[in-house]
Design an enzyme around this catalytic site. Sequence first.
Site, mmCIF file in Angstrom:
data_model
loop_
_atom_site.group_PDB
_atom_site.id
_atom_site.type_symbol
_atom_site.label_atom_id
_atom_site.label_comp_id
_atom_site.label_asym_id
_atom_site.label_seq_id
_atom_site.Cartn_x
_atom_site.Cartn_y
_atom_site.Cartn_z
ATOM 1 C CG ASP A 1 3.209 -4.321 -10.281
ATOM 2 O OD1 ASP A 1 2.233 -5.306 -10.532
ATOM 3 O OD2 ASP A 1 3.595 -3.691 -9.120
ATOM 4 C CG ASP B 1 -6.786 -0.519 -7.934
ATOM 5 O OD1 ASP B 1 -7.514 -0.633 -7.020
ATOM 6 O OD2 ASP B 1 -6.068 -1.262 -8.549
ATOM 7 C CG HIS C 1 0.889 -1.210 -3.651
ATOM 8 N ND1 HIS C 1 1.641 -1.332 -2.433
ATOM 9 C CD2 HIS C 1 -0.468 -1.288 -3.032
ATOM 10 C CE1 HIS C 1 1.063 -1.486 -1.452
ATOM 11 N NE2 HIS C 1 -0.091 -1.700 -1.787
ATOM 12 C CD GLU D 1 -6.944 0.128 -2.883
ATOM 13 O OE1 GLU D 1 -7.490 -0.847 -2.259
ATOM 14 O OE2 GLU D 1 -6.377 0.072 -3.873
#
Length: 518
Positions: free
Chosen positions: A193, A224, A228, A261
């Site tokens: 990440d 995408d 997150h 998303e």
Amino acid sequence: MTAANSAQANTTLAPIQSSPVPVGQTGVHYEIFVRSFADSNGDGIGDLNGITNKLDYLSDLGVSAIWLMPINPSPSYHKYDVTDYYGIDQEYGTLDDFKRLISEAHQRGIAVIIDLVLHHTSIQHKWFQEASKGPDNPYWHYYKWLTPAEIKARKLATRDITADSGEKNPWHSVRGANYPEQYYGMFWSGMPDLNFDHQPVRDEFFNIARYWLNEVGIDGFRLDAARHLYREAEEPKNHEFWQEFGKVVEAAKPGAYTVGEVWTRPERIAPYFRGLKANFNFDLQLAIAEIVGKENDTEDLVEFLLYVHKAFGNVNPNFIDALLLSNHDQNRIGSLLKGNLDQLKVAASLLLTLPGLPYLYYGEELGMLGMKPDEYIREPFLWDVRARDTQRTRWRRGKYSTSQTVHPLAQQLSDPDSLVNHYKRLIHYRNSHPILTNNISKLLPSGIRQKGIVAFMRQDASGGPCVLLIHNLTKKPIEVVFSPGEEWCRCIVFETKPGGSFLNSRVTVPAYGCVVVE
């Protein structure tokens, strides 16, 4: 009276460069896994030139934009672990091939959207290769690092398995490292990440976005894992970043499109519309599959959508609700409905008439099948029976979608009752209708309440005229009685199946059919 022949209506779309309507506000989009779509050079792998060769098919189908899953260099088959954000994976072609695809698409009025995977990189990306040298490297802060003691003290050692990631232990060590810190990778150890608290990371992606929009000429991005970038406890930071990103995109190319998303409750999706123009409605996708399979509106689809749209509209009245039946991460609608052609047509009719921007996953219009794991929902597109199919990709043999289980495109095109011709008729009618093609038009409830029926109205965003949509989920014709709220209805202007009739305050909807009433 009926006007079923209006199903053949078609409109010629202006090239994207000269269109006054921003991408996404009208039309239908089409998702392509490049590797599986069309092979132009005989190596068995789908490529950019293969897509260019098939643009006439996509134009004939009536789509207004294509979304390409990742095309950047990557060591994986799916390419969601990027090693170079400015390059094209050589398996798919060259930058010149891509620019030619964009040019040819624009000449047909088709926009081009690419997947931007900015949540994580590949461990083979030069940023991570440098960062993994240790804390003194300038790229160290591009990623998220903690010592085992810090991870334990902050109770971050494990995460709950979610619909989008099965990784329970997200902290990973660099092999052979002489430091204790571990990096965070919520999807997999091969996808570290990125750290969006580090301003240079943000600046990198703002420059990447400008490059693809201005120097290459694309029309927007699918983002995408948009939810997150930060942990759930820091979700407002996600909203802030996407607002900043949205401003960068709009300044670089006014009218460019962004779709996120983001899968969570509607109230928590809503803030993402401050920066992103669209977000996918995954809950609606599940609901459509459920009610079509049961042939009864057990989910109260319209009430659910009214609640969702109220939440979105409170944040951004011009939100675009991105609709889908399945995608590259979910079991194909063809398999969920067990290949039932009548039900697949009903699902398509709902997708293409509900308010919002419909997305077709490549091959969905053929009824392609597929159940997880992911490779099996990303199988080769079936252009023709295998013996005649020179453009079918061969990177893997189909397990679910073969010429024996799904009629290939060449066979379906000559069959007026085929699924692809159902999609084609409906898309072209949708494109010709000023309210149905308006992806930010309003949803209004209908007074019709009958078992096996989904009925709703759509109204122009300006508050003008309405159109009534009535869907029969069942295998028998249903006589639908109008409520006082439908007294303005005068005639059927379009039907997906012959046999509809309008008499006084009643309309008969054929089995598995949809009628449009004005």
